[in-house]
Design a protein around this motif. Structure first.
Motif, PDB file in Angstrom:
ATOM      1  N   ASP A 748      10.794   0.702   8.836  1.00 40.95           N
ATOM      2  CA  ASP A 748      11.406  -0.788   8.280  1.00 40.95           C
ATOM      3  C   ASP A 748      10.105  -1.314   7.720  1.00 40.95           C
ATOM      4  O   ASP A 748      10.446  -2.148   6.452  1.00 40.95           O
ATOM      5  CB  ASP A 748      11.602  -1.718   9.630  1.00 40.95           C
ATOM      6  CG  ASP A 748      13.144  -1.333  10.179  1.00 40.95           C
ATOM      7  OD1 ASP A 748      13.837  -0.777   9.365  1.00 40.95           O
ATOM      8  OD2 ASP A 748      13.360  -1.582  11.379  1.00 40.95           O
ATOM      9  N   THR A 749       9.055  -1.120   8.251  1.00 41.55           N
ATOM     10  CA  THR A 749       7.863  -1.788   7.559  1.00 41.55           C
ATOM     11  C   THR A 749       7.472  -1.097   6.348  1.00 41.55           C
ATOM     12  O   THR A 749       7.141  -1.649   5.174  1.00 41.55           O
ATOM     13  CB  THR A 749       6.668  -1.748   8.544  1.00 41.55           C
ATOM     14  OG1 THR A 749       6.983  -2.251   9.566  1.00 41.55           O
ATOM     15  CG2 THR A 749       5.337  -2.232   7.954  1.00 41.55           C
ATOM     16  N   ASP A 750       7.531   0.214   6.094  1.00 37.99           N
ATOM     17  CA  ASP A 750       6.949   0.916   4.759  1.00 37.99           C
ATOM     18  C   ASP A 750       8.085   1.061   3.827  1.00 37.99           C
ATOM     19  O   ASP A 750       7.441   1.459   2.581  1.00 37.99           O
ATOM     20  CB  ASP A 750       6.410   2.621   5.091  1.00 37.99           C
ATOM     21  CG  ASP A 750       5.359   2.497   6.269  1.00 37.99           C
ATOM     22  OD1 ASP A 750       4.760   1.501   6.607  1.00 37.99           O
ATOM     23  OD2 ASP A 750       4.823   3.478   6.519  1.00 37.99           O
ATOM     24  N   LEU A 751       9.408   0.770   4.034  1.00 36.03           N
ATOM     25  CA  LEU A 751      10.096   0.918   3.127  1.00 36.03           C
ATOM     26  C   LEU A 751      10.598  -0.420   2.731  1.00 36.03           C
ATOM     27  O   LEU A 751      11.616  -0.633   2.025  1.00 36.03           O
ATOM     28  CB  LEU A 751      11.422   1.769   3.528  1.00 36.03           C
ATOM     29  CG  LEU A 751      11.032   3.243   3.935  1.00 36.03           C
ATOM     30  CD1 LEU A 751      12.399   3.983   4.236  1.00 36.03           C
ATOM     31  CD2 LEU A 751      10.378   4.002   2.604  1.00 36.03           C
ATOM     32  N   THR A 754      12.232  -1.692  -1.061  1.00 36.83           N
ATOM     33  CA  THR A 754      12.564  -0.630  -1.919  1.00 36.83           C
ATOM     34  C   THR A 754      14.084  -0.624  -2.142  1.00 36.83           C
ATOM     35  O   THR A 754      14.358   0.139  -3.148  1.00 36.83           O
ATOM     36  CB  THR A 754      12.132   0.747  -1.311  1.00 36.83           C
ATOM     37  OG1 THR A 754      12.645   0.777   0.041  1.00 36.83           O
ATOM     38  CG2 THR A 754      10.595   0.719  -0.984  1.00 36.83           C
ATOM     39  N   GLY A 755      14.603  -1.413  -1.412  1.00 42.89           N
ATOM     40  CA  GLY A 755      15.967  -1.263  -1.288  1.00 42.89           C
ATOM     41  C   GLY A 755      16.809  -0.086  -0.593  1.00 42.89           C
ATOM     42  O   GLY A 755      18.042  -0.042  -0.711  1.00 42.89           O
ATOM     43  N   ALA A 756      15.894   0.593   0.122  1.00 37.51           N
ATOM     44  CA  ALA A 756      16.382   1.438   0.954  1.00 37.51           C
ATOM     45  C   ALA A 756      17.488   1.070   2.187  1.00 37.51           C
ATOM     46  O   ALA A 756      17.001  -0.107   2.619  1.00 37.51           O
ATOM     47  CB  ALA A 756      15.389   2.496   1.578  1.00 37.51           C
ATOM     48  N   ILE A 787      10.759   6.292  -3.013  1.00 36.89           N
ATOM     49  CA  ILE A 787      10.406   6.051  -1.665  1.00 36.89           C
ATOM     50  C   ILE A 787       9.693   7.295  -0.849  1.00 36.89           C
ATOM     51  O   ILE A 787       9.122   7.423   0.148  1.00 36.89           O
ATOM     52  CB  ILE A 787      11.780   5.795  -0.769  1.00 36.89           C
ATOM     53  CG1 ILE A 787      12.755   7.015  -0.886  1.00 36.89           C
ATOM     54  CG2 ILE A 787      12.151   4.543  -1.375  1.00 36.89           C
ATOM     55  CD1 ILE A 787      13.590   6.811   0.354  1.00 36.89           C
ATOM     56  N   SER A 788       9.444   8.459  -1.742  1.00 40.99           N
ATOM     57  CA  SER A 788       8.967   9.703  -1.192  1.00 40.99           C
ATOM     58  C   SER A 788       7.720   9.434  -0.595  1.00 40.99           C
ATOM     59  O   SER A 788       7.532   9.780   0.643  1.00 40.99           O
ATOM     60  CB  SER A 788       8.848  10.441  -2.461  1.00 40.99           C
ATOM     61  OG  SER A 788      10.248  11.055  -3.002  1.00 40.99           O
ATOM     62  N   ASP A 789       6.677   9.112  -1.365  1.00 37.83           N
ATOM     63  CA  ASP A 789       5.256   8.865  -0.944  1.00 37.83           C
ATOM     64  C   ASP A 789       5.371   7.843   0.405  1.00 37.83           C
ATOM     65  O   ASP A 789       4.617   8.105   1.523  1.00 37.83           O
ATOM     66  CB  ASP A 789       4.452   8.040  -2.023  1.00 37.83           C
ATOM     67  CG  ASP A 789       4.215   9.189  -3.173  1.00 37.83           C
ATOM     68  OD1 ASP A 789       4.421  10.416  -2.907  1.00 37.83           O
ATOM     69  OD2 ASP A 789       3.752   8.793  -4.285  1.00 37.83           O
TER      70      ASP A 789
END
Length: 823
Positions: A748-751, A754-756, A787-789
């Motif tokens: 939740d924090t890292d993405l 990004t719209g994920a 979002i890969s990295d």
């Protein structure tokens, strides 16, 4: 004299480890005495973290800015394992499928040539003295006792004996007291080049005056050798003449012949070709497809074709003509098939058209056979490589064409890291090589359908069978109406009638059920207890052969109990059906019929697929019973009837691809009927005749596909988004669930931003497998690259968090990009 910094050579090495934190190049100095011949792809033995590790050379930096730098210990005496082009492909795989680069290198390492560094531990003092020194240290005491018994142990073997924790802590504490010593050893490869002694005639052998003076047996040897062209394997020559080694050695001393060891390639497939190369004149549709592919090959540019042709429409003939064009241009070709069982049939057909030019690669070959086929492809002895998923990485230097037959098949997706899909990697490899790709199928996956609509692939269609033969008639049997007031039969009256007619007419038939074994599960009728696997959250399947219960996921076996282990009642009752029960029911209802059963149980031995299919094709059995391995690719003209025992087995699976998979499987197995001169009939048994997938089998295929695409679009599933399955596993259920919640918080924090879309966590449908509890989180994104990295960073942050766990709380996280199954 110490060399100046400018005169030193350096290499960048990727350590062979699955640890993500170490997934980067490390710089080492390359000593002059071992630097000759070192290239990208060379395997190096290097010091790392107080031990020796294997790594792969990936670059040559001009200098190193490090103040202290270690040296390469040894270059393993092999030619480079891969080249620059293979490294580029591996880097793409690592980037797209979010796996360590070293894992992707395993895909291109020659079969049977992978090596490992074993860490061996032994006592440095007498066992009695060691026990006194470690008194009170339980872990160290265990280490002493095991080493005293074995003398020297691989550290991995020691971990299995006493546990990973005690082994590591025990050895470490003993090292601090100089009670143990370590050494490192490189394992031997599983496969090596095979040599045989070969006899060559010298010019003296043509001097008849000299030959006539030889003893009679020696003259016979020379005559036989000359008759065989002046060269023959020593063992074959001696056997044919009935001579001794002494006679051969005498001729060698006289200079009449020479004996030398020469490398030979092991040939893996069995049997001879069923005939010479049969060339079929393509029909108009086939010719149009061949012409279009040939034009692009002639132009030498990359393009992907989606060849959509009904079953029996002659897609293989398009493949063959396209390969001929590629070879004519000096190029090479790869042909992938989804099932190992199809490989011998495919090899036979391609070998008849390209004699001596076809290599075969798949996992059922022996290590030596795979290595020899790989070497033959690398050295240019073979220009066409046929095989299952791993054949995609054959070392061909000048690829012009890659064919993916039955491109929709889930078996093209690896279920271990790297979790790549051979269909998509083939497109990337072809793009890098400027080659053409043909994706062939009667039921292409929805991803390929959508890419063709978007113009990324060019669609070629074969809408009719060869010679305009009709597709088989399909009948649906509603099993809800077959049982009356009693138990529903396994084989309906309509199924038995149609099968009997086919057998009486001298035709052959196929019965399909995608479940092996005899019964799906065993249950106590008194208390309802179902016999389950100890390590997986699944029931055990009953197998009549051996009277045992078996887990089809981990392989655990258990004898059938005489009474219920839970309540003491009994005996246990069998429910459901597998291929063994179909075989029994067939023999009961159609006496005298001959049949062959083909499933994972009957094909455990090497080349079993080939032998069983060979018998059926030769007419040694009237009925072939099997699972999905018989559902595709088989072209047997005498098969006029196909019976689907239960069409519903996959429809209820909690997977967004369930309907698509069922439709593909039913269409493929139906297509085995009526491929010869006689028309075909398919009978499909189902309890869901009104399901859209079942209805599509009697027409309305286009409507079914449009409805599936619309459903996927509304729910944000592939092919309209990229999907990543984040799997959290642990041997403890509480650790798995808590860790999955923590992983969701990190995502939740890292993405964020990004719209994920993130779904879960939730227990996986197979919530426990091989002793591990499984929770998963689904991540949907319109742009995976975006979002890969962040996903890799999130996994790293989770492992940082996991270091705070108490000892023994083992939790692992894996990423599956573009999963083909969510089970």
């Amino acid at each position: 004299m110490v060399g100046s910094p400018e005169s030193k050579r350096y290499v960048e090495v990727i350590i062979d480890t699955a640890v993500r934190d170490l997934d980067r190049p490390f710089t080492y100095e390359l000593p002059a005495e071992i630097s000759a011949g070192v290239q990208v792809g060379s395997m190096a033995l290097v010091p790392f973290n107080n031990r020796l590790s294997l790594g792969y050379v990936v670059g040559f930096p001009p200098r190193s800015d490090l103040s202290r730098i270690k040296s390469v210990s040894r270059i393993v005496d092999e030619p480079p394992l891969f080249d620059f082009d293979s490294m580029r492909l591996c880097k793409w795989i690592a980037s797209h499928y979010l796996c360590p680069l070293s894992r992707s290198f395993h895909l291109v390492v020659p079969p049977g040539r992978s090596r490992k560094v074993k860490q061996l531990v032994s006592l440095a003092v007498r066992a009695r003295d060691a026990l006194i020194a470690v008194a009170g240290d339980d872990a160290a005491v265990k280490v002493v006792n095991e080493l005293n018994s074995a003398g020297e142990l691989d550290i991995d073997a020691l971990k299995k004996l006493i546990g990973a924790g005690p082994a590591v802590t025990g050895v470490k504490s003993m090292e601090e007291k100089s009670l143990v010593k370590r050494r490192f050893a490189l394992t031997r490869p599983a496969a090596n080049a095979r040599t045989r002694l070969v006899v060559h005639a010298t010019p003296v052998a043509s001097d008849w005056n000299a030959i006539n003076k030889l003893p009679g047996r020696q003259r016979e040897i020379v005559d036989e050798l000359i008759a065989r062209g002046g060269v023959e394997f020593q063992s074959d020559l001696l056997q044919s003449v009935g001579a001794s080694h002494a006679s051969l050695k005498s001729l060698a001393k006289k200079g009449v012949l020479e004996i030398a060891g020469e490398e030979v390639l092991r040939q893996p497939w069995l049997g001879a070709s069923s005939g010479g190369a049969v060339r079929h004149k393509p029909n108009a549709r086939q010719q149009a497809a061949i012409d279009r592919v040939s034009t692009v090959i002639e132009e030498g540019r990359h393009k992907v074709f989606l060849l959509e042709g009904v079953t029996g429409s002659g897609k293989t003939e398009v493949y063959i003509h396209s390969i001929e064009k590629a070879l004519e241009k000096g190029k090479q070709a790869i042909v992938l098939v989804p099932e190992i069982s199809l490989t011998p049939q495919t090899v036979e057909r391609f070998e008849s058209r390209f004699p001596g030019d076809v290599a075969v690669l798949h996992s059922r070959l022996g290590p030596g056979e795979r290595f020899d086929q790989w070497r033959g492809a690398r050295d240019g002895r073979y220009r066409v490589v046929v095989g299952a998923r791993s054949a995609l990485f054959a070392p061909l230097a000048n690829i012009g064409l890659i064919v993916i037959d039955e491109e929709h098949e889930p078996s093209y997706k690896s279920d271990t890291s790297p979790r790549y899909n051979a269909r998509d990697v083939a497109v990337v490899r072809a793009r890098m090589a400027g080659a053409v790709v043909i994706l062939g199928s009667a039921t292409p996956c929805l991803e390929s359908v959508e890419r063709a609509r978007a113009g990324l692939y060019e669609r070629l269609e074969l809408p009719k069978r060869i010679d305009n033969r009709p597709l088989p008639e399909v009948e649906i049997v509603d099993m809800r109406e077959t049982g009356g007031a009693g138990e529903v039969p396994l084989l309906s009256r309509r199924m038995l009638d149609a099968l009997s007619r086919a057998v009486e007419a001298g035709d052959q038939a196929i019965l399909f059920l995608n479940r092996r074994g005899f019964s799906n599960y065993m249950q106590c009728r008194a208390c309802g207890q179902i016999m389950g696997c100890d390590d997986c959250e699944v029931s055990l399947c009953y197998h009549s052969r051996g009277n045992m219960m078996l887990c089809h996921h981990c392989g655990m076996r258990r004898n059938v109990p005489p009474a219920c282990p839970s309540c003491g009642g009994g005996p246990m009752k069998q429910f459901g059906a597998g291929t063994q029960k179909v075989e029994e029911e067939l023999m009961k209802h159609v006496p005298g019929v001959t049949c062959i059963r083909m499933d994972a149980d009957s094909t455990t031995t090497k080349d079993a697929h080939w032998r069983l299919l060979g018998k059926f094709r030769a007419g040694e059995a009237q009925v072939l019973i099997g699972t999905q391995m018989i559902a595709k690719g088989l072209d047997i003209p005498s098969v006029t009837f196909v019976g689907v025992i239960n069409a519903d087995t996959a429809l209820a699976l909690p997977d967004f691809r369930a309907s698509e998979r069922t439709y593909q499987l039913l269409t493929q197995v139906s297509g085995r009927a009526g491929r010869g001169l006689r028309p075909g009939l398919v009978v499909i048994q189902t309890f869901n005749p009104d399901h859209p997938t079942i209805k599509a089998m009697t027409g309305g295929t286009g409507t079914f596909i449009e409805a599936e695409l619309e459903s996927r679009s509304r729910a944000n599933y592939p092919p309209f988004v990229d999907l990543v399955n984040v799997m959290v596993t642990s041997p403890e259920i509480a650790a798995a669930s808590r860790s999955a919640e923590r992983m969701r918080h990190i995502l939740d924090t890292d993405l964020d931003g990004t719209g994920a879309i993130i779904l879960g966590p939730a227990p996986a449908p197979l919530s426990r497998l091989r002793g591990l509890y499984r929770w998963h989180i689904l991540v949907k994104s319109a742009d995976l690259d975006k979002i890969s990295d962040r996903l890799i960073t999130a996994v790293g942050r989770f492992y940082d968090y996991s270091r705070t766990f108490p000892p023994g709380k083992s939790v692992k996280v894996s990423l599956d990009v573009d999963p083909v199954s969510l089970l």
